[in-house]
Write a protein that holds these residues in place. Structure first.
Motif, PDB file in Angstrom:
ATOM      1  N   LYS B 167      37.766  38.208  42.928  1.00  8.38           N
ATOM      2  CA  LYS B 167      37.577  39.728  42.129  1.00  8.38           C
ATOM      3  C   LYS B 167      38.755  39.446  41.359  1.00  8.38           C
ATOM      4  O   LYS B 167      39.487  39.984  41.027  1.00  8.38           O
ATOM      5  CB  LYS B 167      38.347  40.926  43.417  1.00  8.38           C
ATOM      6  CG  LYS B 167      37.378  40.810  44.865  1.00  8.38           C
ATOM      7  CD  LYS B 167      38.092  41.599  45.593  1.00  8.38           C
ATOM      8  CE  LYS B 167      36.884  41.165  47.367  1.00  8.38           C
ATOM      9  NZ  LYS B 167      37.406  42.354  48.079  1.00  8.38           N
ATOM     10  N   ILE B 168      37.568  40.538  39.944  1.00  2.99           N
ATOM     11  CA  ILE B 168      38.500  40.951  38.921  1.00  2.99           C
ATOM     12  C   ILE B 168      37.867  42.259  38.450  1.00  2.99           C
ATOM     13  O   ILE B 168      37.326  42.468  38.809  1.00  2.99           O
ATOM     14  CB  ILE B 168      37.846  40.341  37.632  1.00  2.99           C
ATOM     15  CG1 ILE B 168      37.701  38.306  38.000  1.00  2.99           C
ATOM     16  CG2 ILE B 168      38.294  40.667  36.347  1.00  2.99           C
ATOM     17  CD1 ILE B 168      37.409  37.672  36.886  1.00  2.99           C
ATOM     18  N   HIS B 183      44.027  43.223  42.622  1.00  4.43           N
ATOM     19  CA  HIS B 183      43.303  42.093  42.916  1.00  4.43           C
ATOM     20  C   HIS B 183      43.250  40.483  42.582  1.00  4.43           C
ATOM     21  O   HIS B 183      44.404  40.685  41.747  1.00  4.43           O
ATOM     22  CB  HIS B 183      42.336  42.431  41.302  1.00  4.43           C
ATOM     23  CG  HIS B 183      41.379  43.596  41.710  1.00  4.43           C
ATOM     24  ND1 HIS B 183      41.814  44.937  42.087  1.00  4.43           N
ATOM     25  CD2 HIS B 183      40.100  43.463  41.685  1.00  4.43           C
ATOM     26  CE1 HIS B 183      40.597  45.583  42.269  1.00  4.43           C
ATOM     27  NE2 HIS B 183      39.382  44.793  42.724  1.00  4.43           N
ATOM     28  N   ASP B 184      42.140  39.811  42.401  1.00  4.21           N
ATOM     29  CA  ASP B 184      42.946  38.242  42.246  1.00  4.21           C
ATOM     30  C   ASP B 184      43.605  38.004  41.042  1.00  4.21           C
ATOM     31  O   ASP B 184      44.244  37.199  40.657  1.00  4.21           O
ATOM     32  CB  ASP B 184      41.682  37.221  42.503  1.00  4.21           C
ATOM     33  CG  ASP B 184      41.589  37.479  43.758  1.00  4.21           C
ATOM     34  OD1 ASP B 184      42.288  37.016  44.443  1.00  4.21           O
ATOM     35  OD2 ASP B 184      40.183  37.917  44.797  1.00  4.21           O
ATOM     36  N   ILE B 185      42.631  38.687  39.698  1.00  6.02           N
ATOM     37  CA  ILE B 185      43.271  38.732  38.251  1.00  6.02           C
ATOM     38  C   ILE B 185      43.089  40.486  37.883  1.00  6.02           C
ATOM     39  O   ILE B 185      42.211  40.806  37.881  1.00  6.02           O
ATOM     40  CB  ILE B 185      41.732  37.966  37.413  1.00  6.02           C
ATOM     41  CG1 ILE B 185      42.245  36.871  37.868  1.00  6.02           C
ATOM     42  CG2 ILE B 185      42.525  38.269  36.415  1.00  6.02           C
ATOM     43  CD1 ILE B 185      41.584  35.631  36.813  1.00  6.02           C
ATOM     44  N   GLY B 186      43.956  41.231  37.097  1.00  9.21           N
ATOM     45  CA  GLY B 186      43.407  42.524  36.822  1.00  9.21           C
ATOM     46  C   GLY B 186      43.800  41.896  35.179  1.00  9.21           C
ATOM     47  O   GLY B 186      44.573  41.801  34.906  1.00  9.21           O
ATOM     48  N   GLY B 214      50.229  42.481  42.305  1.00 11.78           N
ATOM     49  CA  GLY B 214      49.639  40.994  41.618  1.00 11.78           C
ATOM     50  C   GLY B 214      50.716  40.592  40.426  1.00 11.78           C
ATOM     51  O   GLY B 214      51.627  42.483  39.691  1.00 11.78           O
ATOM     52  N   GLU B 215      50.872  39.853  39.968  1.00  9.42           N
ATOM     53  CA  GLU B 215      52.593  39.735  39.059  1.00  9.42           C
ATOM     54  C   GLU B 215      51.870  39.448  38.077  1.00  9.42           C
ATOM     55  O   GLU B 215      51.075  38.749  37.406  1.00  9.42           O
ATOM     56  CB  GLU B 215      53.157  38.993  39.399  1.00  9.42           C
ATOM     57  CG  GLU B 215      53.809  39.516  40.582  1.00  9.42           C
ATOM     58  CD  GLU B 215      55.515  38.749  41.349  1.00  9.42           C
ATOM     59  OE1 GLU B 215      56.144  38.883  40.059  1.00  9.42           O
ATOM     60  OE2 GLU B 215      56.123  38.473  41.531  1.00  9.42           O
ATOM     61  N   VAL B 216      52.869  39.408  36.589  1.00 10.90           N
ATOM     62  CA  VAL B 216      51.196  39.238  35.555  1.00 10.90           C
ATOM     63  C   VAL B 216      52.037  38.157  34.982  1.00 10.90           C
ATOM     64  O   VAL B 216      53.445  37.462  35.085  1.00 10.90           O
ATOM     65  CB  VAL B 216      52.804  40.686  33.872  1.00 10.90           C
ATOM     66  CG1 VAL B 216      52.240  40.188  32.561  1.00 10.90           C
ATOM     67  CG2 VAL B 216      52.328  41.696  34.053  1.00 10.90           C
ATOM     68  N   ILE B 217      51.003  37.428  34.885  1.00 15.95           N
ATOM     69  CA  ILE B 217      51.641  36.101  33.773  1.00 15.95           C
ATOM     70  C   ILE B 217      51.641  35.435  32.495  1.00 15.95           C
ATOM     71  O   ILE B 217      51.156  34.977  31.990  1.00 15.95           O
ATOM     72  CB  ILE B 217      50.464  34.755  35.040  1.00 15.95           C
ATOM     73  CG1 ILE B 217      49.382  35.125  35.007  1.00 15.95           C
ATOM     74  CG2 ILE B 217      50.342  34.864  36.432  1.00 15.95           C
ATOM     75  CD1 ILE B 217      48.026  33.816  34.600  1.00 15.95           C
ATOM     76  N   ARG B 218      50.508  36.748  32.073  1.00 17.23           N
ATOM     77  CA  ARG B 218      50.917  37.085  30.354  1.00 17.23           C
ATOM     78  C   ARG B 218      50.874  37.668  29.970  1.00 17.23           C
ATOM     79  O   ARG B 218      50.024  39.000  30.712  1.00 17.23           O
ATOM     80  CB  ARG B 218      49.492  36.227  29.937  1.00 17.23           C
ATOM     81  CG  ARG B 218      49.660  35.268  28.657  1.00 17.23           C
ATOM     82  CD  ARG B 218      48.362  34.351  28.130  1.00 17.23           C
ATOM     83  NE  ARG B 218      49.156  34.239  26.881  1.00 17.23           N
ATOM     84  CZ  ARG B 218      49.735  32.688  26.816  1.00 17.23           C
ATOM     85  NH1 ARG B 218      49.716  31.865  27.857  1.00 17.23           N
ATOM     86  NH2 ARG B 218      50.524  32.539  25.502  1.00 17.23           N
ATOM     87  N   GLU B 219      51.720  38.294  29.543  1.00 19.72           N
ATOM     88  CA  GLU B 219      52.072  39.444  28.674  1.00 19.72           C
ATOM     89  C   GLU B 219      50.819  40.085  27.603  1.00 19.72           C
ATOM     90  O   GLU B 219      50.794  41.183  27.373  1.00 19.72           O
ATOM     91  CB  GLU B 219      53.166  39.349  27.784  1.00 19.72           C
ATOM     92  CG  GLU B 219      54.342  40.281  29.358  1.00 19.72           C
ATOM     93  CD  GLU B 219      54.038  41.709  29.211  1.00 19.72           C
ATOM     94  OE1 GLU B 219      52.968  42.662  29.043  1.00 19.72           O
ATOM     95  OE2 GLU B 219      54.703  42.197  31.100  1.00 19.72           O
ATOM     96  N   PHE B 220      50.270  39.110  26.985  1.00 20.48           N
ATOM     97  CA  PHE B 220      49.366  39.512  25.976  1.00 20.48           C
ATOM     98  C   PHE B 220      48.429  38.441  26.032  1.00 20.48           C
ATOM     99  O   PHE B 220      49.330  37.529  24.905  1.00 20.48           O
ATOM    100  CB  PHE B 220      49.894  40.109  24.117  1.00 20.48           C
ATOM    101  CG  PHE B 220      48.713  40.461  23.247  1.00 20.48           C
ATOM    102  CD1 PHE B 220      49.009  41.763  23.898  1.00 20.48           C
ATOM    103  CD2 PHE B 220      49.288  39.513  22.660  1.00 20.48           C
ATOM    104  CE1 PHE B 220      47.481  42.070  23.000  1.00 20.48           C
ATOM    105  CE2 PHE B 220      47.658  40.236  21.652  1.00 20.48           C
ATOM    106  CZ  PHE B 220      47.374  41.057  21.798  1.00 20.48           C
ATOM    107  N   LEU B 221      47.162  38.188  26.164  1.00 17.02           N
ATOM    108  CA  LEU B 221      46.236  37.326  25.461  1.00 17.02           C
ATOM    109  C   LEU B 221      45.399  37.982  24.835  1.00 17.02           C
ATOM    110  O   LEU B 221      44.822  38.841  25.078  1.00 17.02           O
ATOM    111  CB  LEU B 221      46.060  36.905  27.050  1.00 17.02           C
ATOM    112  CG  LEU B 221      44.456  36.014  26.325  1.00 17.02           C
ATOM    113  CD1 LEU B 221      45.230  34.712  26.438  1.00 17.02           C
ATOM    114  CD2 LEU B 221      43.277  35.915  27.839  1.00 17.02           C
TER     115      LEU B 221
END
Lengths: 170, 552
Positions: B167-168, B183-186, B214-221
């Protein structure tokens, strides 16, 4: 001779698929056996005899948990690479197929084996498989039609690297 | 709103044909239960207690009036005259016949709708803020990105058979109304110091059996790389997520096993191969998708305050509804209206065919023909002139749509529970109703202020009980229905999981327990303090003491 689907047609197939039996030693190649054989990737790695076999052609198959990135050689040395689907709901093989095509530029026959039937074919074709050994007992003719289930795709795939939004279809 | 092109239409039609073939093969005995199950789930079809349940996708909660009328038609022709909005902004029909489902899908396709990927182990409907594009606190409109993700995720050939559902959610406002942290990706749409648009990417959130923030894996994509990065995340998950145990198959378990840093590094390795590839979004592509989400011509219907203040002054009922059921709009003179689907006596989220048609009419008469579904299971008219609010209120009241309880205790989020769902351990709808009946006094409800009460009939957590200020979870104890209570959960930027207060309660005692919890709150609250903030300040001890002490 069993039928498989290859490049959109049903053909007779002469390849023998070797699955190892648990607990038994892997067989050495029979010098007199001239048939084409698909052996497990691990056997190819472990057995110089199989690597040097010349009687017939030798292909390899990968399990769903085998990473194509762990093989140091050139995939294009194989005339055929197969990927096993232990269950039709196991989607790892789709990523493996795509990696073989896109990252390792494998150009030979890429065959889906195992629990493979009609409803997976359209997507398997998109990610790069061109041959399908349909699970025993499932109709092959009926499966063939499924290759044409979808005429379009949104995504970048091996068959159509440009995603829909880049193809000017608005 | 996004409109289909020929390819969109063709794909949905072809999916209907594919599903018709699958259903016919199942009915003819060519596919067994085990084989048909994943195929039907991927098209939103469950086998429930009474009949199949069909879940229809409402992409990021957006509907137009024509679509809503078609849903009404489906409810009448193939169901029992109603539908049920879910916490993922979709709609479910509880009574269709299996053999009719292909025809229902064919009708949906005529209005650009479908049931693709509304269940199964694949990428599900992307969700977002129900007030996207109209919210006063919006930073960036999430809708073009939702549509980009919708297209990318629809029938993605590599990711159709994931280890588990995926889920996104996308948010672009100050207040995170899309629950991106569970969510799986937020994805949080943000702008960096240089003024470029991009995303803060969170992974591994989710409720269910093992709730995780959820945890942040990229601050700015940077925005152009959205799809190549999503491909990288999904590929890592598809290849390495566990498939041996369905309770350990969600991405959150993989992220925990690899650590957040380890997972982020693995995704990064994969991304380096995909980055700048053909899925990279060019400025013209982003402009194309954004072009579907331009503002309607608000000037055609010039906003006017009218005599709103006067109307509110004269009618307390209207004033209350105005306060609770309408929200600030970015355009002066307009407000967004929430039509409450939380009337006492009606299962939360249920809507009749007549209500659907009425709401569709109002969307055209008072707005621009669009509606939204909220993840709290209510319906929204996004653009209503302030001058029309009183007229709309009168109509909504008549149609049973105007209970002034949005954000209050009785605006309960609730799964269908044991009355319908074969997974449930306990019923949820009768419990919700008992609570609504106990707290029927509007003055008291308004005095209590904002309280989110979420209830799930089993640990799959469709009712999001972990993030309710008050969460209720149905559990099975030797064949009897019992209910466990959590306190202090919340959604949004400060997302938190509630804490279990103690042993579970029998169903009959739940309204009384809730009343006791609220008494503690009223006694302890400081000026202007919400229930959940009091719980966080005092801890759960005083609440626990009250509900368990009284009965020993």
């Amino acid at each position: 001779m069993p039928h498989i689907i290859k490049d959109g047609e049903i053909i007779d197939d002469g390849w023998l698929l070797m699955r190892l039996k648990e607990g038994l030693p892997a067989p050495a190649p029979d010098a007199a056996e001239q048939a084409d054989v698909i052996i497990p990737l691990s056997l190819w790695r472990d057995s110089a005899e199989w690597r040097e076999r010349t009687a017939g052609r030798t292909g390899v198959w990968l399990g769903a948990d085998e990473a194509p990135d762990l093989f140091p050689g050139d995939w294009n040395d194989f005339p055929l690479v197969a990927v096993d689907f232990p269950a039709f709901t196991d989607g790892r093989g789709y990523s493996i197929g795509r990696l073989l095509r896109e990252r390792y530029n494998y150009a030979g026959e890429l065959r889906a084996i195992g629990d493979v039937w009609k409803d997976q074919l359209a997507f398997l074709w998109q990610v790069g498989f061109n041959a399908f050994e349909i699970k025993h007992g499932k109709p092959v003719e009926d499966a063939l039609a499924a290759l044409k289930s979808f005429t379009g795709h949104y995504q970048s795939t091996w068959r159509q690297p440009e995603p829909l939004f880049r193809r000017g279809i608005k | 709103m996004y409109r289909y092109n020929d390819i969109d239409r063709e794909l949905v039609d072809q999916r209907v044909a594919q599903f018709r073939d699958q259903t016919e093969r199942f009915l003819a005995g060519e596919l067994d239960d085990e084989e048909f199950r994943p195929l039907r789930l991927m098209n939103g079809l469950y086998i429930q207690r009474h009949a199949p349940m069909l879940r229809v996708a409402i992409p990021y909660g957006h509907l137009n009036s024509v679509q809503l009328r078609t849903l009404a038609e489906i409810a009448r022709r193939w169901d029992r005259g109603y539908g049920h909005f879910t916490t993922r902004q979709n709609i479910q029909f509880n009574w269709p016949k299996l053999a009719d489902v292909p025809d229902i899908l064919a009708l949906l396709a005529t209005v650009e709708m479908h049931a693709i990927q509304t269940s199964g182990n694949c990428v599900r409907n992307t969700t977002t803020d129900a007030f996207a594009g109209v919210a006063a606190d919006e930073l960036l409109d999430p809708r073009p990105w939702c549509e980009i993700i919708r297209q990318w995720s629809t029938l993605h050939p590599e990711f159709a058979y994931l280890p588990r559902k995926f889920k996104i959610a996308v948010s672009g406002s100050v207040e995170d109304r899309a629950a991106t942290r569970v969510h799986d990706i937020g994805l949080q749409v943000v702008r960096n110091a240089a003024g470029e648009t991009g995303f803060r990417v969170l992974v591994g959130g989710g409720l269910g059996r093992t709730p995780v923030i959820g945890e942040v894996i990229r601050e700015f994509l940077p925005a152009p790389h959205l799809l190549t990065y999503l491909d990288a995340v999904l590929r890592v998950y598809n290849r390495f997520g566990r498939r041996d145990n369905k309770y350990k198959a969600r991405i959150k378990i993989l992220v925990k096993a690899m650590t957040v840093e380890g997972f982020a590094a693995k995704v990064d390795d994969e991304w380096q191969h995909l980055k700048d590839g053909p899925s990279t979004l060019r400025a013209e592509d982003i402009a194309h998708f954004s072009s579907f989400f331009v503002d309607p011509d608000y000037h055609l219907k010039p906003g006017a305050h009218g005599d709103l203040a006067q109307q509110a002054g004269e009618d307390r009922g209207f004033a209350r509804w105005l306060e609770r059921n309408t929200r600030p709009h970015k355009e002066p003179g307009y407000r967004s209206v929430v039509l409450s689907l939380k009337k006492t006596g009606v299962p939360p989220g249920d809507i009749t065919a007549e209500q659907m048609e009425a709401a569709a009419d109002w969307a055209e008469r008072f707005g621009f023909g669009e509606l939204r579904v909220t993840h709290e299971q209510n319906l929204v008219l996004p653009d209503v002139r302030e001058a029309d609010l009183h007229a709309l209120w009168l109509l909504a009241r008549e149609a049973g749509f105007a209970t002034p309880n949005i954000g209050l205790l009785t605006d309960i989020i609730c799964c269908p529970g044991g009355d319908f769902c074969s997974l449930a351990n306990a019923k949820s709808i009768p419990v919700a109703e008992a609570i609504q009946q106990t707290f029927a006094d509007m003055d008291y409800l308004h005095d209590l202020g904002e309280i989110e009460l979420n209830m799930s009939g089993c640990m799959n957590a469709c009712g999001h009980h972990h993030i309710g200020h008050i969460g209720i979870l149905g559990v099975d104890k030797n064949g009897e229905e019992w209910y466990q209570i959590t306190l202090g959960g919340q959604q949004g930027e400060q997302a938190a999981l509630g804490k279990v207060i103690g042993p579970s309660f029998a169903r009959a005692r739940i309204p009384e327990v809730i009343a006791e919890l609220l008494q503690v709150y009223v006694a302890l609250r400081q000026e202007g303090e919400r229930f959940v903030d009091t719980v966080h300040r005092t801890g759960i001890a005083p609440f626990k003491e009250k509900v368990y002490a009284a009965h020993h």
